[in-house]
Design an enzyme around this catalytic site. Structure first.
Site, mmCIF file in Angstrom:
data_model
loop_
_atom_site.group_PDB
_atom_site.id
_atom_site.type_symbol
_atom_site.label_atom_id
_atom_site.label_comp_id
_atom_site.label_asym_id
_atom_site.label_seq_id
_atom_site.Cartn_x
_atom_site.Cartn_y
_atom_site.Cartn_z
ATOM 1 N N GLY A 278 -6.745 54.701 32.096
ATOM 2 C CA GLY A 278 -6.078 55.971 31.780
ATOM 3 C C GLY A 278 -6.334 57.002 32.873
ATOM 4 O O GLY A 278 -7.336 56.922 33.570
ATOM 5 N N ASP B 86 -14.442 51.427 32.365
ATOM 6 C CA ASP B 86 -15.176 50.175 32.149
ATOM 7 C C ASP B 86 -14.304 48.944 32.400
ATOM 8 O O ASP B 86 -14.758 47.968 32.990
ATOM 9 C CB ASP B 86 -15.792 50.138 30.743
ATOM 10 C CG ASP B 86 -14.784 50.387 29.630
ATOM 11 O OD1 ASP B 86 -13.629 50.746 29.928
ATOM 12 O OD2 ASP B 86 -15.153 50.213 28.457
ATOM 13 N N ASP C 35 -13.575 59.728 28.764
ATOM 14 C CA ASP C 35 -14.346 59.327 27.577
ATOM 15 C C ASP C 35 -15.854 59.448 27.795
ATOM 16 O O ASP C 35 -16.617 59.468 26.823
ATOM 17 C CB ASP C 35 -14.024 57.877 27.198
ATOM 18 C CG ASP C 35 -12.543 57.660 26.939
ATOM 19 O OD1 ASP C 35 -11.847 58.651 26.689
ATOM 20 O OD2 ASP C 35 -12.096 56.506 26.987
ATOM 21 N N GLY D 253 -11.335 59.502 23.242
ATOM 22 C CA GLY D 253 -12.716 59.170 23.601
ATOM 23 C C GLY D 253 -13.052 57.719 23.331
ATOM 24 O O GLY D 253 -14.176 57.300 23.501
ATOM 25 N N ARG D 254 -12.036 56.975 22.822
ATOM 26 C CA ARG D 254 -12.274 55.570 22.467
ATOM 27 C C ARG D 254 -13.398 55.460 21.452
ATOM 28 O O ARG D 254 -13.507 56.253 20.574
ATOM 29 C CB ARG D 254 -12.610 54.759 23.707
ATOM 30 C CG ARG D 254 -11.431 54.341 24.500
ATOM 31 C CD ARG D 254 -11.145 52.850 24.261
ATOM 32 N NE ARG D 254 -9.976 52.489 25.026
ATOM 33 C CZ ARG D 254 -10.028 52.091 26.285
ATOM 34 N NH1 ARG D 254 -11.189 51.961 26.884
ATOM 35 N NH2 ARG D 254 -8.923 51.823 26.907
ATOM 36 N N GLU E 104 -11.308 60.318 18.022
ATOM 37 C CA GLU E 104 -10.329 59.283 17.648
ATOM 38 C C GLU E 104 -11.016 57.972 17.285
ATOM 39 O O GLU E 104 -10.498 57.178 16.494
ATOM 40 C CB GLU E 104 -9.328 59.037 18.778
ATOM 41 C CG GLU E 104 -9.946 58.459 20.065
ATOM 42 C CD GLU E 104 -8.929 58.007 21.111
ATOM 43 O OE1 GLU E 104 -7.716 58.228 20.951
ATOM 44 O OE2 GLU E 104 -9.374 57.431 22.121
ATOM 45 N N TYR F 263 -3.774 63.457 25.862
ATOM 46 C CA TYR F 263 -2.825 63.400 26.973
ATOM 47 C C TYR F 263 -2.718 64.769 27.657
ATOM 48 O O TYR F 263 -2.410 64.847 28.837
ATOM 49 C CB TYR F 263 -1.453 62.922 26.483
ATOM 50 C CG TYR F 263 -1.507 61.517 25.898
ATOM 51 C CD1 TYR F 263 -1.826 60.433 26.709
ATOM 52 C CD2 TYR F 263 -1.267 61.285 24.547
ATOM 53 C CE1 TYR F 263 -1.904 59.151 26.189
ATOM 54 C CE2 TYR F 263 -1.335 60.001 24.014
ATOM 55 C CZ TYR F 263 -1.660 58.941 24.838
ATOM 56 O OH TYR F 263 -1.744 57.671 24.327
ATOM 57 N N ARG G 41 -5.821 64.620 30.275
ATOM 58 C CA ARG G 41 -6.121 63.480 31.153
ATOM 59 C C ARG G 41 -5.587 63.676 32.573
ATOM 60 O O ARG G 41 -6.150 63.159 33.526
ATOM 61 C CB ARG G 41 -5.484 62.202 30.595
ATOM 62 C CG ARG G 41 -6.140 61.671 29.383
ATOM 63 C CD ARG G 41 -5.860 60.217 29.160
ATOM 64 N NE ARG G 41 -4.470 59.824 29.330
ATOM 65 C CZ ARG G 41 -4.015 58.610 29.066
ATOM 66 N NH1 ARG G 41 -4.852 57.692 28.624
ATOM 67 N NH2 ARG G 41 -2.761 58.286 29.229
HETATM 68 O O1 F6P Z 1 -9.809 55.576 28.229
HETATM 69 C C1 F6P Z 1 -9.142 56.757 28.400
HETATM 70 C C2 F6P Z 1 -8.234 57.044 27.273
HETATM 71 O O2 F6P Z 1 -7.676 58.264 27.593
HETATM 72 C C3 F6P Z 1 -8.870 57.029 25.880
HETATM 73 O O3 F6P Z 1 -9.516 58.232 25.597
HETATM 74 C C4 F6P Z 1 -7.686 56.748 24.992
HETATM 75 O O4 F6P Z 1 -8.035 56.079 23.790
HETATM 76 C C5 F6P Z 1 -6.853 55.843 25.822
HETATM 77 O O5 F6P Z 1 -7.172 56.115 27.165
HETATM 78 C C6 F6P Z 1 -5.363 56.008 25.598
HETATM 79 O O6 F6P Z 1 -4.680 55.253 26.517
HETATM 80 P P1 F6P Z 1 -3.120 54.951 26.596
HETATM 81 O O7 F6P Z 1 -2.449 55.632 25.480
HETATM 82 O O8 F6P Z 1 -2.722 55.497 27.940
HETATM 83 O O9 F6P Z 1 -3.047 53.474 26.568
#
Ligand code: F6P
Length: 425
Positions: free
Chosen positions: A15, A110, A137, A182-183, A242, A304, A307
């Site tokens: 992301g 990661d 995150d 934040g995963r 989240e 979004y 980011r």
């Molecule tokens: O890992 C970064 C991140 O922004 C997380 O916080 C989020 O869950 C994820 O990417 C969302 O990613 P996308 O919607 O771009 O697949």
């Protein structure tokens, strides 16, 4: 320092995060100044795994000199996982070699670190890889508790947005539920919640168990609303990470109309697709409806928005330093055997260092290690002190318990029994 000639490739995976352009720009500048040619590779591994070489561009100092303060990524990004296809890593190596790349800078979280480490290992020194850790995150276990780049800007922008919503909440006497990216980890939600002074912040780590029920989250929210009422306020702000959705049984979530569980290339649930704020709003409103009350809640989902924001000075300086250091790490002779194919570049107590990729993997599974919020730390305990949420003492205090029970239309005994578990979180 010996100056080597050769070609450096730069790519971005995962992301977006504020500061990516600073890392690209600094890598290019130091590489060119060291006598290397640089090619920027668009969209992470997306084209490399297919053997495509046309989605690249030469990068020179004038191309990147002023991009360090811009958000987004001049090389874009993707979540393509080269380790997913049987020959994805091999094809990527072949494609890079075809492009003349001997050194590779990968910028990512990661998952990209994992891909970079697999590639470095398979290339066995023919392509040395430096990985620059990035993610809003903040969930990569960097030494010295350093944040990953992008986190501080995301927290800054997110805090501003939440403060604006809190003003709206006070002005209109309503509650707001805001979910924050934040995963699995709650760093960003907690950082924003504490900085903004949200009424309550809920993070996955606080539940201390791998599975929860949606009602467990609803209980915490309802408890906070009631306690704030007892304190004489109708408004409030709940910031919810989240990642709490990932603790809920996917079957329970999928049973909710309109919710679909989708996974990305690395097997992570796409949390952005789960309307957690809306789900929790409905659950809480249902509780109030059962007591014959209409309760207004405004929901918002954030991530979004920050980011791809322009980085704050912290992230500009950090990424310009790491980008430069990544190239020095690649060009200088490795001092240790476990860094000969590459490693992750980082800063510990303002000193630049590199970590072997293996240090970022879980010993048994080999999967990337995830840094979670330490809910036993003093810092988290202080953060909790600032929140308004039901605590065990509230239920032990007869006067407070009676007021809470009255607000909920229950007897103090029934109230204590019903909310004891959530107060103990
Ligand atoms: O890992 C970064 C991140 O922004 C997380 O916080 C989020 O869950 C994820 O990417 C969302 O990613 P996308 O919607 O771009 O697949």
């Amino acid at each position: 320092m010996p100056v080597k000639k050769g070609r450096l490739g730069v790519l971005v995976g995962g992301g977006p995060a504020p500061g990516i352009n600073g890392a690209i720009s600094a890598s290019v500048i130091e590489a060119v100044n060291s006598g290397l040619e640089v090619i920027g590779i668009y969209d992470g591994f997306a084209h490399l795994v297919k053997g495509e070489v046309d989605q690249t561009r030469p990068l020179d100092i004038p191309d990147v000199a002023r991009v360090h303060s811009q958000g987004g990524s001049i090389l874009r990004t993707s979540r393509t996982n080269p380790t997913r296809e049987p020959d994805g890593v091999e094809t990527s190596i072949k494609t890079l070699k075809g492009l003349g790349v001997e050194y590779l800078v990968t910028i990512g979280g990661d998952d990209t670190a994992y891909s970079a480490s697999e590639l470095a290992q398979a290339a066995n020194g023919e392509i040395r890889v430096a990985h620059i850790p990035k993610t809003i995150d903040n969930d990569l276990p960097l030494p010295g508790d350093m944040p990953t780049f992008g986190f501080e800007t995301a927290r800054h922008v997110g805090t501003g947005l939440v403060l604006n919503l809190m003003e709206d909440s006070r002005t209109t006497d309503r509650w707001y539920f805001v979910t924050v990216m934040g995963r699995k980890a709650g760093h960003l939600a907690l950082g924003i919640g504490i900085s903004a002074g949200a009424t309550v912040t809920i993070i996955p780590e606080e539940f201390r168990k791998p599975r929860i029920d949606l009602a467990d989250i609803t209980d915490v929210l309802e408890g906070a609303i009631m306690k704030r009422r007892v304190h004489g306020h109708k408004d409030g702000m709940a910031v919810i990470a989240e990642g709490v959705a990932e603790l809920v049984n996917p079957e329970q979530l999928a049973a909710i109309p309109g919710v679909e569980i989708d996974y990305d290339e690395f097997g992570h649930i796409r949390l952005g697709e789960i309307p957690l704020a809306t789900i929790l709003k409905r659950q809480v409103q249902q509780r109030f409806a059962e007591r014959g009350e209409t309760f207004a809640i405004v929901e918002a989902t954030m991530g979004y928005e920050f980011r791809s924001a322009a980085p704050i000075p912290f992230d500009i300086e950090y990424t310009r330093t790491l980008g430069h250091w990544a190239v020095r790490f690649l060009l200088d002779e490795p001092t240790e055997d476990n860094l000969k194919n590459g490693g992750l570049v980082c800063m510990v107590q303002r000193r630049l260092t590199a970590l072997p990729f293996e240090e970022l993997r879980e010993p048994g599974t080999g999967r990337p290690k995830v840094r979670m919020v330490d809910v036993d730390s003093q810092l988290y305990q202080v953060a909790r002190e600032y929140m308004t949420r039901l605590e065990p003492e509230d239920l032990e205090d007869p006067e407070m318990c009676a007021k809470l029970a009255q607000a909920a239309g229950m007897s103090p005994e029934a109230y204590g029994k019903r909310y004891r578990a959530s107060a103990a979180l």
